[in-house]
Enzyme design. Structure first.
Site: not given
Length: 452
Positions: A28, A24-25
């Site tokens: 980003h 997920h990170e």
């Protein structure tokens, strides 16, 4: 051996969850760097740093509490607009919280960051950066589900006979022991045996279980059953009778009896009671086997899963009382109760100790990780700070304001000041931490169990 399998299941779940967070990170981080935003930290977990290393501008590391992760980008909050405040009144608590957040945001600014800040990027770029995290969870969930459903497949009834009923009993009967006066089932009369593969009913080909089931239910009276036994084709003769069989919906799923409130009716052992209808009956149980799903069936399955996840998120606030009671009052933990990191890991350990083939147990763990990733996608898209959805809404609103300003030839209103919502974000974080601690206690003292 049980302890070893439990530890293996817990380890697999922890690694799966940590990878999901890191994945997920990474969404980003990669998109932020692509748009020239300086990222100072990429962390999996919160609290004390267990390990870290620095490469370029970014420190990469793992922290103690695996409840999430973060990528720290400089300039998440725009500078404050100049205010003409000469009243001399003390700053309100709300304003103080906003300015504290803005000051903390500016701590990491360094010379050279004048054009590398998050708020300076166009709204569509910021939207991509914030959406990339949940999108990575969605991608991971889709990949895992495709591997499981289209590769490994799901257990479904086949046209191969698993067991033959000796006598005729209603489908909803819990005890299938044959009464003394019970007549033999049509399958038993025909001489059908476990392992036989049924290929036709009354000459009508039955390539799958649904067509076989429909053919039997439609036929009452003398008939034939075409089977393949030990590689040899043969025709068995019998007489299909009318019996009470389980009612099916349009998708072929059993219809469960419900009470006046729409709740399923349960028997004395807590099992759901199916509705029955009169139809043709043969009297055998199909053998289940893993069968790969088509792309369309996989899409439908995932769509149903997404709807179930959405429903779980909507009803999550209603579960707070149940979790509190299970954690501190000794109340019974319901099977549909939400679980935290500890609870999910414990379920992984319980799965690995089940009496099932290893591939089935691993598939259940992977399915659980895939479901968690769908939940992470949907939950992070909620339009509230500090979740990604809150930042996305801010970027969309800024874009709308700027377009309206250009349309009506007004001055550019500038970036949306996300700091104005930081007090709300603090409340959300506090609620999340309280609920997480409550889940932790419940998962330890009163865990959800797959096997009672």
């Amino acid at each position: 051996m049980v302890a070893l399998l439990t530890a293996l299941g817990i380890l697999l779940m922890v690694l799966g969850l940590l990878f999901s967070i890191a994945w997920h990170e990474l969404g980003h981080l990669s998109t932020a760097k692509m748009f020239g935003i300086r990222c100072t930290q990429y962390m999996v977990g919160f609290g004390k740093t267990l390990w870290s290393t620095k490469k370029g501008d970014t420190e990469y590391g793992v922290k103690l509490v695996p409840l999430g992760g973060y990528v720290r980008m400089v300039g998440m909050i725009p500078p404050a607009k100049k205010r003409d405040d000469t009243s001399g009144k003390p700053m309100s608590r709300w304003r103080a919280m906003i300015e504290d957040a803005r000051e903390a945001n500016n701590v990491e600014l360094e010379p050279g960051d004048e054009d590398r800040q998050f708020y300076q990027r166009a709204p569509w770029k910021r939207l991509i950066v914030m959406f990339a995290g949940p999108f990575m969870n969605l991608v991971l969930a889709v990949v895992l589900f495709v591997i499981l459903l289209m590769g490994l497949g799901l257990y479904q009834p086949t046209t191969t006979v698993g067991a033959v009923h000796e006598c005729v009993v209603p489908a909803a009967t819990i005890d299938d022991t044959c009464p003394e006066d019970a007549e033999p089932s049509p399958a038993a009369q025909a001489g059908l045996l476990p392992g036989d593969r049924i290929v036709s009913i009354n000459g009508e080909e039955t390539p799958d279980w649904r067509s076989l089931q429909d053919a039997i239910r439609a036929d009452i009276g003398p008939g034939t059953i075409g089977v393949v036994r030990d590689g040899e084709s043969m025709t068995l003769r019998t007489e299909f009778i009318e019996n009470q069989v389980v009612k099916l919906d349009a998708d072929g799923d059993p219809v469960v009896k419900t009470d006046a409130d729409g709740e399923p009716v349960l028997d004395s052992q807590g099992r759901q009671i199916p509705e029955t209808v009169p139809a043709g009956f043969a009297g055998f149980v199909p053998m289940d086997a893993r069968q790969p799903l088509s792309a369309g069936e996989t899409a439908v399955f995932m769509g149903d899963t997404v709807l179930a996840v959405g429903e779980a998120i909507v009803t999550l606030p209603t579960k707070i009382d149940d979790v509190f009671g299970a954690a501190f009052l000794g109340a019974e933990r319901t099977p549909d109760s939400p679980v935290g990191i500890v609870g999910a890991s414990r379920i992984g350990g319980e799965i690995m100790t089940m009496e099932a083939p290893l591939v089935d147990r691993l598939a259940m763990v992977v399915n659980l990780v895939a479901g968690i990733n769908l939940f992470l996608f949907a939950f992070n898209m909620l339009p509230i700070l500090p979740l990604d959805g809150g930042h996305i809404v801010g970027a969309v609103w800024e874009s709308i304001r700027r377009r309206l300003a250009r349309l009506f030839k007004r001055p550019d209103p500038g970036p949306f000041d996300v700091a104005q919502l930081m007090p709300v974000a603090y409340v959300v974080v506090a609620c999340f931490l309280c609920f997480s601690l409550m889940l932790l206690v419940a998962d330890i003292v009163n865990p959800v169990r797959l096997m009672q």
